[in-house]
Design an enzyme around this catalytic site. Sequence first.
Site, short mmCIF file in Angstrom:
data_model
loop_
_atom_site.label_atom_id
_atom_site.label_comp_id
_atom_site.label_asym_id
_atom_site.label_seq_id
_atom_site.Cartn_x
_atom_site.Cartn_y
_atom_site.Cartn_z
N SER A 153 0.72 -1.24 0.01
CA SER A 153 -0.09 -0.27 0.10
C SER A 153 0.82 1.36 0.08
CB SER A 153 -0.98 0.03 1.30
OG SER A 153 -1.88 1.04 1.20
N ASP A 175 -3.31 6.50 -2.92
CA ASP A 175 -2.24 5.94 -2.31
C ASP A 175 -1.47 4.80 -3.08
OD1 ASP A 175 -4.18 4.13 -1.88
OD2 ASP A 175 -3.35 3.23 0.04
N ASP A 219 -1.64 1.65 -3.50
CA ASP A 219 -2.25 0.36 -4.17
C ASP A 219 -4.03 1.11 -4.54
OD1 ASP A 219 -3.13 0.52 -1.25
OD2 ASP A 219 -3.48 -1.26 -1.29
N ASP A 248 -6.47 2.56 -2.66
CA ASP A 248 -7.47 2.16 -1.93
C ASP A 248 -7.92 3.40 -1.09
OD1 ASP A 248 -5.64 1.73 0.00
OD2 ASP A 248 -6.44 -0.59 0.53
N GLU A 304 -12.13 6.60 7.09
CA GLU A 304 -11.14 6.82 7.89
C GLU A 304 -10.62 8.29 7.43
OE1 GLU A 304 -8.84 3.46 9.89
OE2 GLU A 304 -8.62 3.04 7.81
N ALA A 305 -10.11 8.98 8.41
CA ALA A 305 -9.67 10.39 8.01
C ALA A 305 -8.67 10.33 6.83
CB ALA A 305 -9.24 11.15 9.14
N ARG A 362 -2.91 5.73 21.68
CA ARG A 362 -3.26 4.35 21.30
C ARG A 362 -2.24 3.68 20.94
NH1 ARG A 362 -3.87 4.01 15.66
NH2 ARG A 362 -4.44 1.65 15.78
N SER A 417 0.27 1.63 18.46
CA SER A 417 0.26 1.12 16.94
C SER A 417 -0.08 -0.41 16.99
CB SER A 417 1.67 1.28 16.55
OG SER A 417 1.81 0.67 15.36
#
Length: 541
Positions: free
Chosen positions: A64, A276, A278, A280, A370-371, A497, A499
Amino acid sequence: MDSEALKKYSALHPKPAGLTLQYGTAGFRTKAEQLDHIVFRMGLLAILRSKAVTATIGIMVTASHNPEEDNGIKLVDPLGEMLHPSWEEYATQLANAEEQELQKVITEICQKAAVNLHKDASVFIGRDTRPSSKKLSQSVIDGIQVLGGQYHDYGLVTTPQLHYMVCCQNTQGQYGKATLEGYYEKLSKAFMELIKQSHCSGESQRHLKIDCANGIGALKLSEMKPYFPQEVLIHIYNDGTKEKLNHLCGADFVKVHQKPPGGLDMKPNERCCSFDGDADRIVYYYKDTAGHFHLIDGDKIATLISIFLKELLAKVRQNFKMAVVQTAYANGNSTRYLQETLKVPVHCVKTGVKHLHHKAQEFDVGVYFEANGHGTVLFSKTAETKIRQLVKEEKDDEKREAAKMLENTIDLINQTVGDAVSDMLVIEAILALKGLTVQQWDALYTDLPNRLLKIQVADRRVIDTTDAERRALTPPGLQEKIDGLVKKYKLSRAFVRPSGTEDVVRIYAEADTQENADALAHEVSLAVFHLAGGRGTPPQP
């Protein structure tokens, strides 16, 4: 199972001593040279999965938005969705097994997952444009052949295209034809039907500059160009002929650095977007006349799509349940706008596409992004059937017209996974139908200033979270400290959070001004450093 063949081929794809990798949300990802044994073994696993579910399974070789030197592999389940969580564990076990244990691990998986080795199996394979991808997909084929499975190698495709093919194959063509031509035809036809319904006299020719991250997106967009109507003029930049994949370009670079990619010349108020590596993910952006850069990320894409769908759903007057699914990274003002202005329910889930996708399936119309620009829209079977029925039978013109728009939108959206090409066409159609400029879209709401940081720690597992990752349960005292810091600033929030892939803790903070967001993020990073075992020197402001 031919144990001699397994031994022979496994020896050709040896596992480096001491290397252990885990199958995460994005499958396996690491330096390309460490992946040969993994992809061979994922060929084996895909056959087992195919036999277990009596359906075609997909394998995509890609990393990706990672640097070109990396690569990765992920499996795609029968309806184009991500691999089932219980099989993620089997993938990890198989990947990390020592050579001499390989057959034993395969037998264990067969027992646990009730795999009948005598059943037929088939796998679809795709790969991105990385230099290492062709050789790695050959190793996948070795794994497939050892267990006597059928395969179709699609060669160079975007990740969403592979997801699409797998879904088409397993729905016996109900979702579409499992070929690239089938994909191009379905999307372009739905797009043309949709913009045909446009009554506004906006710009007759729609120019769009696209940064393809020097990846597969450029190749596939070029193939798709003949299918587009004359009105749509796409200009491809970073097409992979000169520069390295994802280097100083692509959706991830633009989102993280909040600046335009290299290799694309932007004039004021021109609509631009980035895929990006790939294809997506997608983000849009423009420069205003004063030269300021404006990013339009996944949150604003979800908002635009939600406005459009909500209006159409109101016109068809069916009692469909619609909702937007976000993560904790969604900008606070996007959540506020959706809930308070649009009056659309918003649900927050843990980071990771599978969590968003799963939640979105609970509604008749579930919009998730997602952002970072990865997202799509899911329609329930009930909603889809009803909408297609209204197109055929509805007598009222307005209702039928709205149903027709919804039907074309359903056909234009890749419901299996976030798809930059499909999402781009949806956005372009909505902007044309509503007669909106990129500036008017951007002006729906103003993002709260925010800052993302990461802190290296000795062990990311010391941090445990709850409430869709918005609150920390451990280490003791950390959440209380964050609560105290947040109180110092207006319109502020912050969360931490671990990773999913490396020993770092990610920190997100937003507040009323950039200065305050930066200060809050820094103070939270210090708290993490001291309470969660930070490595190296304490973070500097």
